[in-house]
Design a protein around this motif. Structure first.
Motif, PDB file in Angstrom:
ATOM      1  N   UNK A   1       0.840  -1.209   0.000  1.00  0.00           N
ATOM      2  CA  UNK A   1       0.000   0.000   0.000  1.00  0.00           C
ATOM      3  C   UNK A   1       0.869   1.250   0.000  1.00  0.00           C
ATOM      4  N   UNK A   2       0.492   2.225  -0.830  1.00  0.00           N
ATOM      5  CA  UNK A   2       1.243   3.478  -0.878  1.00  0.00           C
ATOM      6  C   UNK A   2       0.307   4.606  -1.268  1.00  0.00           C
ATOM      7  N   UNK A   3       0.752   5.841  -1.072  1.00  0.00           N
ATOM      8  CA  UNK A   3      -0.059   7.030  -1.351  1.00  0.00           C
ATOM      9  C   UNK A   3       0.658   7.927  -2.346  1.00  0.00           C
ATOM     10  N   UNK A   4      -0.134   8.533  -3.231  1.00  0.00           N
ATOM     11  CA  UNK A   4       0.359   9.554  -4.149  1.00  0.00           C
ATOM     12  C   UNK A   4      -0.596  10.735  -4.045  1.00  0.00           C
ATOM     13  N   UNK A   5      -0.108  11.803  -3.460  1.00  0.00           N
ATOM     14  CA  UNK A   5      -0.951  12.974  -3.194  1.00  0.00           C
ATOM     15  C   UNK A   5      -2.219  12.529  -2.439  1.00  0.00           C
ATOM     16  N   UNK A   6      -3.417  12.730  -3.039  1.00  0.00           N
ATOM     17  CA  UNK A   6      -4.661  12.356  -2.359  1.00  0.00           C
ATOM     18  C   UNK A   6      -5.113  10.940  -2.699  1.00  0.00           C
ATOM     19  N   UNK A   7      -4.278  10.205  -3.448  1.00  0.00           N
ATOM     20  CA  UNK A   7      -4.646   8.852  -3.853  1.00  0.00           C
ATOM     21  C   UNK A   7      -4.011   7.840  -2.907  1.00  0.00           C
ATOM     22  N   UNK A   8      -4.783   6.834  -2.522  1.00  0.00           N
ATOM     23  CA  UNK A   8      -4.259   5.725  -1.732  1.00  0.00           C
ATOM     24  C   UNK A   8      -4.475   4.441  -2.539  1.00  0.00           C
ATOM     25  N   UNK A   9      -3.386   3.733  -2.789  1.00  0.00           N
ATOM     26  CA  UNK A   9      -3.430   2.570  -3.681  1.00  0.00           C
ATOM     27  C   UNK A   9      -2.961   1.336  -2.918  1.00  0.00           C
ATOM     28  N   UNK A  10      -3.704   0.259  -3.086  1.00  0.00           N
ATOM     29  CA  UNK A  10      -3.390  -0.985  -2.375  1.00  0.00           C
ATOM     30  C   UNK A  10      -3.449  -2.151  -3.358  1.00  0.00           C
ATOM     31  N   UNK A  11      -2.366  -2.926  -3.403  1.00  0.00           N
ATOM     32  CA  UNK A  11      -2.319  -4.155  -4.203  1.00  0.00           C
ATOM     33  C   UNK A  11      -2.217  -5.347  -3.258  1.00  0.00           C
ATOM     34  N   UNK A  12      -2.892  -6.434  -3.637  1.00  0.00           N
ATOM     35  CA  UNK A  12      -2.852  -7.627  -2.798  1.00  0.00           C
ATOM     36  C   UNK A  12      -2.882  -8.862  -3.694  1.00  0.00           C
ATOM     37  N   UNK A  13      -2.091  -9.836  -3.343  1.00  0.00           N
ATOM     38  CA  UNK A  13      -2.088 -11.101  -4.071  1.00  0.00           C
ATOM     39  C   UNK A  13      -1.895 -12.245  -3.106  1.00  0.00           C
ATOM     40  N   UNK A  14      -2.442 -13.424  -3.450  1.00  0.00           N
ATOM     41  CA  UNK A  14      -2.316 -14.568  -2.551  1.00  0.00           C
ATOM     42  C   UNK A  14      -2.234 -15.859  -3.355  1.00  0.00           C
ATOM     43  N   UNK A  15      -1.778 -16.882  -2.712  1.00  0.00           N
ATOM     44  CA  UNK A  15      -1.704 -18.224  -3.299  1.00  0.00           C
ATOM     45  C   UNK A  15      -1.838 -19.236  -2.177  1.00  0.00           C
ATOM     46  N   UNK A  16      -2.575 -20.320  -2.437  1.00  0.00           N
ATOM     47  CA  UNK A  16      -2.720 -21.331  -1.393  1.00  0.00           C
ATOM     48  C   UNK A  16      -3.699 -22.402  -1.790  1.00  0.00           C
ATOM     49  N   UNK A  17      -4.347 -23.000  -0.782  1.00  0.00           N
ATOM     50  CA  UNK A  17      -5.268 -24.093  -1.008  1.00  0.00           C
ATOM     51  C   UNK A  17      -6.318 -24.120   0.085  1.00  0.00           C
ATOM     52  N   UNK A  18      -7.394 -24.838  -0.209  1.00  0.00           N
ATOM     53  CA  UNK A  18      -8.459 -25.066   0.774  1.00  0.00           C
ATOM     54  C   UNK A  18      -8.746 -26.553   0.792  1.00  0.00           C
ATOM     55  N   UNK A  19      -8.851 -27.135   1.972  1.00  0.00           N
ATOM     56  CA  UNK A  19      -9.128 -28.568   2.104  1.00  0.00           C
ATOM     57  C   UNK A  19      -9.965 -28.759   3.364  1.00  0.00           C
ATOM     58  N   UNK A  20     -11.284 -28.788   3.172  1.00  0.00           N
ATOM     59  CA  UNK A  20     -12.177 -28.887   4.325  1.00  0.00           C
ATOM     60  C   UNK A  20     -13.578 -29.222   3.821  1.00  0.00           C
ATOM     61  N   UNK A  21     -14.537 -29.179   4.714  1.00  0.00           N
ATOM     62  CA  UNK A  21     -15.922 -29.424   4.331  1.00  0.00           C
ATOM     63  C   UNK A  21     -16.602 -28.105   3.967  1.00  0.00           C
ATOM     64  N   UNK A  22     -17.505 -28.167   2.990  1.00  0.00           N
ATOM     65  CA  UNK A  22     -18.415 -27.058   2.750  1.00  0.00           C
ATOM     66  C   UNK A  22     -19.829 -27.575   2.975  1.00  0.00           C
ATOM     67  N   UNK A  23     -20.743 -26.645   3.205  1.00  0.00           N
ATOM     68  CA  UNK A  23     -22.123 -27.029   3.507  1.00  0.00           C
ATOM     69  C   UNK A  23     -23.046 -26.534   2.407  1.00  0.00           C
ATOM     70  N   UNK A  24     -23.784 -27.462   1.802  1.00  0.00           N
ATOM     71  CA  UNK A  24     -24.834 -27.125   0.858  1.00  0.00           C
ATOM     72  C   UNK A  24     -26.103 -27.798   1.346  1.00  0.00           C
ATOM     73  N   UNK A  25     -27.122 -26.994   1.626  1.00  0.00           N
ATOM     74  CA  UNK A  25     -28.334 -27.497   2.242  1.00  0.00           C
ATOM     75  C   UNK A  25     -27.943 -28.224   3.525  1.00  0.00           C
TER      76      UNK A  25
END
Length: 388
Positions: A147-171
């Motif tokens: 995250x950085x600022x330029x004058x009145x602008x505030x800019x944020x970049x975000x990136x991620x990488x990973x995995x999910x391994x669990x239960x999900x609920x449908x009905x």
């Protein structure tokens, strides 16, 4: 629990300068005026056990650049797993860059980090036609934020990488789900009272659905490969999100729009959005919100002929029966609500939500047809939100 909430001093304790504790809690009372439906878990009775929760967080500062965070949440809702939600190491070399490694919230939405902290947003219940399209909210991996600022602008970049391994609920089903190659980027640009956010996410999904897999194998053996392919729930899922917000001390307008696209036939494409406007007259906030979800499958025409043999008739009927279990699902929610900030860390909320749903309801999302639902219902809610 109310006595506990009101009786304990709202002070974050610290065993020493390195170890800090904090927490949040919400007590939510709800009632749906329709005995033939459920919405966000509420039915025609008065219920306290759908959205009430208690969260505790510990942060340990290993050094000026490293810290360790853990968060435990206990849910009253039976379709959410209580326990460890966050456990990650943070590397913070300077004021602009932050890197997290471990289990953390997946940044699909504007309010991903604060899903459980009702004190952090004006609504009592987040717009469900939008927020119930995320089947899971955490992942294991690495996330970097710059995250950085330029004058009145505030800019944020975000990136991620990973995995999910669990239960999900449908009905009422618990489904073992793996998502590998889970990756996403998002950018936020803020200028004075305006902010914009855009996000792209994708992952290869593997869902355990034994009955569908066995039937798919049978169809493939007798040559109906297109139908067999449609019954495959696995493959790449892409998720796009965009939001635009304006707020000052007196007013706010907040909105998000999202699109999910899946390769597997059993994975629906979903378009959803909400827009909300509010007026602040401290200590009160009055708001109105509208959200809509359009969930649709690319239903494949039946290629199995009827009338050739009894065996093929059974296959065709079974295939059509399987398709019927995955109806398109459209719903909308209009809500008005009032928030009262009683203390700097304690708020009371009340909210009324008018729910509209089409004839066909999948029962996998916020709206459920218990039998004979005419597609219209009203949810009444009261809540206490607390951070400490």
């Amino acid at each position: 629990m109310i006595l506990i909430l009101l009786g304990i001093s709202p002070v974050a304790s610290a065993a020493d300068d390195k170890l800090q504790f904090s927490g949040f809690a919400r007590l939510v009372l709800g009632h749906l005026d329709d005995k033939n439906a459920e919405y966000v878990g509420y039915d025609n009775s008065i219920s306290l056990d759908q959205q009430s929760l208690l969260g505790l967080q510990a942060d340990y500062h290993l050094s000026d650049s490293f810290s360790l965070t853990s968060q435990f949440v206990g849910y009253t809702e039976d379709q959410r797993n209580s326990g460890l939600q966050w456990l990650y190491l943070t590397y913070h070399p300077n004021n602009a860059l932050q890197v997290k490694l471990g289990r953390q919230r997946i940044p699909f939405f504007n309010y991903s980090d604060s899903l459980d902290v009702g004190f952090a947003y004006p609504w009592l219940t987040l717009p469900q036609q939008f927020y119930d399209t995320a089947f899971f909210s955490t992942f294991d991996g690495i996330l970097a934020n710059y995250q950085f600022a330029i004058n009145d602008w505030l800019i944020n970049y975000e990136g991620y990488w990973g995995r999910f391994d669990d239960k999900i609920y449908l009905s009422t089903q618990e489904i073992n789900t793996k998502v590998i190659g889970l990756v996403g980027i998002n950018a936020t640009v803020a200028y004075k009272n305006f902010s914009l956010r855009a996000s792209y996410n994708q992952g290869d999904v593997n869902i355990e659905q034994d009955e569908a897999e066995l039937f798919s194998q049978l169809l493939r053996q007798v040559g109906f490969t297109q139908s067999a392919d449609w019954l495959n729930a696995n493959g790449l899922i892409e998720f796009y999100q965009f939001s635009a917000n304006y707020e000052n001390l007196n007013y706010f307008v907040r909105s998000e729009i999202a699109k999910m696209v899946g390769e597997g036939g059993l994975v629906a494409d979903i378009d959803s959005f909400y827009i909300s406007a509010g007026y602040n007259f401290y200590p009160y906030t009055l708001y109105i919100s509208y959200g809509k979800k359009d969930l649709h499958f690319d239903h494949l025409a039946n290629e199995i002929p009827f009338g050739v043999s009894p065996e093929l008739d059974v296959l065709a009927a079974t295939y059509l029966g399987a398709l019927a279990q995955f109806p398109d699902d459209k719903s909308a929610g209009t809500k008005i609500g009032l928030r009262w900030d009683v203390l700097s860390n304690l708020a009371l909320k009340t909210e009324v939500t008018y729910v509209e749903a089409n004839d066909e309801i999948s029962n996998d999302y916020a709206v459920k047809d218990l039998g004979g639902f005419d597609g219209e219902a009203i949810l009444y809610q009261l809540a206490i939100e607390w951070v400490f």
